[in-house]
Design a protein around this motif. Structure first.
Motif, PDB file in Angstrom:
ATOM      1  N   SER A 177       0.832  -1.205   0.000  1.00  0.00           N
ATOM      2  CA  SER A 177       0.000   0.000   0.000  1.00  0.00           C
ATOM      3  C   SER A 177       0.866   1.254   0.000  1.00  0.00           C
ATOM      4  O   SER A 177       0.535   2.249  -0.661  1.00  0.00           O
ATOM      5  N   GLY A 178       1.982   1.205   0.730  1.00  0.00           N
ATOM      6  CA  GLY A 178       2.903   2.341   0.743  1.00  0.00           C
ATOM      7  C   GLY A 178       3.487   2.619  -0.630  1.00  0.00           C
ATOM      8  O   GLY A 178       3.641   3.776  -1.032  1.00  0.00           O
ATOM      9  N   ASP A 179       3.784   1.560  -1.374  1.00  0.00           N
ATOM     10  CA  ASP A 179       4.312   1.724  -2.737  1.00  0.00           C
ATOM     11  C   ASP A 179       3.279   2.389  -3.645  1.00  0.00           C
ATOM     12  O   ASP A 179       3.622   3.207  -4.512  1.00  0.00           O
ATOM     13  N   ILE A 180       2.012   2.033  -3.451  1.00  0.00           N
ATOM     14  CA  ILE A 180       0.956   2.651  -4.261  1.00  0.00           C
ATOM     15  C   ILE A 180       0.865   4.149  -3.957  1.00  0.00           C
ATOM     16  O   ILE A 180       0.760   4.982  -4.866  1.00  0.00           O
ATOM     17  N   LEU A 181       0.923   4.499  -2.679  1.00  0.00           N
ATOM     18  CA  LEU A 181       0.874   5.912  -2.302  1.00  0.00           C
ATOM     19  C   LEU A 181       2.055   6.681  -2.881  1.00  0.00           C
ATOM     20  O   LEU A 181       1.905   7.815  -3.355  1.00  0.00           O
ATOM     21  N   ALA A 206      -5.932  17.539  -2.665  1.00  0.00           N
ATOM     22  CA  ALA A 206      -5.783  17.872  -1.245  1.00  0.00           C
ATOM     23  C   ALA A 206      -6.204  16.703  -0.363  1.00  0.00           C
ATOM     24  O   ALA A 206      -5.540  16.386   0.637  1.00  0.00           O
ATOM     25  N   ARG A 207      -7.289  16.042  -0.756  1.00  0.00           N
ATOM     26  CA  ARG A 207      -7.760  14.909   0.043  1.00  0.00           C
ATOM     27  C   ARG A 207      -6.841  13.691  -0.107  1.00  0.00           C
ATOM     28  O   ARG A 207      -6.647  12.925   0.848  1.00  0.00           O
ATOM     29  N   LEU A 208      -6.252  13.521  -1.287  1.00  0.00           N
ATOM     30  CA  LEU A 208      -5.270  12.449  -1.467  1.00  0.00           C
ATOM     31  C   LEU A 208      -4.057  12.688  -0.566  1.00  0.00           C
ATOM     32  O   LEU A 208      -3.528  11.753   0.039  1.00  0.00           O
ATOM     33  N   ALA A 209      -3.616  13.938  -0.483  1.00  0.00           N
ATOM     34  CA  ALA A 209      -2.475  14.267   0.377  1.00  0.00           C
ATOM     35  C   ALA A 209      -2.815  14.005   1.842  1.00  0.00           C
ATOM     36  O   ALA A 209      -1.990  13.473   2.598  1.00  0.00           O
ATOM     37  N   ASP A 210      -4.032  14.359   2.256  1.00  0.00           N
ATOM     38  CA  ASP A 210      -4.455  14.093   3.637  1.00  0.00           C
ATOM     39  C   ASP A 210      -4.506  12.591   3.907  1.00  0.00           C
ATOM     40  O   ASP A 210      -4.109  12.126   4.988  1.00  0.00           O
ATOM     41  N   MET A 211      -5.004  11.839   2.932  1.00  0.00           N
ATOM     42  CA  MET A 211      -5.085  10.389   3.092  1.00  0.00           C
ATOM     43  C   MET A 211      -3.694   9.780   3.214  1.00  0.00           C
ATOM     44  O   MET A 211      -3.469   8.865   4.024  1.00  0.00           O
ATOM     45  N   GLU A 212      -2.752  10.276   2.428  1.00  0.00           N
ATOM     46  CA  GLU A 212      -1.380   9.791   2.515  1.00  0.00           C
ATOM     47  C   GLU A 212      -0.822  10.037   3.911  1.00  0.00           C
ATOM     48  O   GLU A 212      -0.234   9.140   4.532  1.00  0.00           O
ATOM     49  N   THR A 213      -0.991  11.248   4.435  1.00  0.00           N
ATOM     50  CA  THR A 213      -0.488  11.590   5.766  1.00  0.00           C
ATOM     51  C   THR A 213      -1.091  10.683   6.826  1.00  0.00           C
ATOM     52  O   THR A 213      -0.392  10.142   7.690  1.00  0.00           O
ATOM     53  N   ASN A 214      -2.404  10.521   6.771  1.00  0.00           N
ATOM     54  CA  ASN A 214      -3.096   9.695   7.758  1.00  0.00           C
ATOM     55  C   ASN A 214      -2.630   8.241   7.675  1.00  0.00           C
ATOM     56  O   ASN A 214      -2.401   7.594   8.705  1.00  0.00           O
ATOM     57  N   THR A 215      -2.467   7.730   6.463  1.00  0.00           N
ATOM     58  CA  THR A 215      -2.079   6.329   6.290  1.00  0.00           C
ATOM     59  C   THR A 215      -0.650   6.079   6.748  1.00  0.00           C
ATOM     60  O   THR A 215      -0.360   5.052   7.368  1.00  0.00           O
TER      61      THR A 215
END
Length: 230
Positions: A177-181, A206-215
């Motif tokens: 999942s990290g590789d996908i991000l 913006a929401r993709l960036a927030d999702m990356e941070t949260n994940t």
């Protein structure tokens, strides 16, 4: 601690200085899935100005120390409490966000895909990520987390052996999942929308960036604290 050095790992730095995760993310330094390697290895293997990264990190840490912060010592709390935090904070966030954000990713592909062909790959990547994380969270909540909570009660060595075997699969899934991000960040220029982007386009990034941070924070808590301290 007064200064971080190349002997520190990104994971350990983030435990002490949570805001370091922002710097690591901007520099594309993995602090979750691959966060257990010392910075010396990270700098040697990547295209980094190690001195500049360390200087920025230590200046930020020095300034941060002067402020009043309440940092949760996740390593000091019971596994059950950490698991509940992960489920009610990070899993709950993804369960709400993944379907909703998916509609935006599809919308901008439909509207802008002709002029921005990378959105087709983004659409594929996002849906792969969504399926992987949904299945992963179900596995954690129905199989692994209950085992860890049970182990915290009875300390059965056989149960611990079983948990560690299962955790190996979970950490591999985290890496996938990290590789996908990372690929999503790469093809979107760090989630920076193009000049002609509409509001939906900008909101999606913006929401993709927030999702990356949260994940990344989610995976950090699991890999580097929960699983590591069993």
């Amino acid at each position: 601690m007064s200064q971080f050095t190349i002997e520190h790992t990104p994971a350990d730095i983030v435990k002490i200085f949570p805001k370091a995760s922002d710097l690591f993310k901007e520099s594309r330094i993995d602090f979750c899935c691959g966060g257990a390697r010392p910075l010396s290895d990270v700098f040697n293997e990547g295209n980094f100005d190690g001195d500049a990264v360390l200087n920025e990190l230590n200046v930020a840490f020095e300034n941060w120390q002067k402020e009043d912060h309440q940092v949760t010592d996740w390593e000091a709390i019971p596994h059950t409490e950490l698991i509940d935090h992960i489920v009610h904070t990070h899993h709950a966030y993804l369960n709400d966000e993944l379907p909703a954000l998916g509609q935006f990713v599809t919308k901008i592909l439909r509207v802008h895909g002709t002029n921005h062909p990378h959105l087709k790959e983004l659409h594929h990547l996002y849906n792969d990520f969504k399926v992987e994380m949904e299945e992963h969270m179900i596995k954690e909540e129905t199989e692994v987390f209950p085992l860890i909570k049970e182990y915290e009660k009875n300390q059965d060595p056989k149960l611990l052996t079983h948990i560690k075997e299962v955790n190996g699969d979970l950490e591999e899934e985290h890496a996938s999942s990290g590789d996908i991000l990372k690929r999503m960040r790469e093809i979107t220029n760090g989630f920076v929308p193009p000049a002609d982007a509409c509001n939906s386009y900008r909101i999606t990034y913006a929401r993709l960036a927030d999702m990356e941070t949260n994940t990344f924070q989610h995976v950090h808590l699991e890999n580097n604290i929960l699983f590591k301290n069993l």
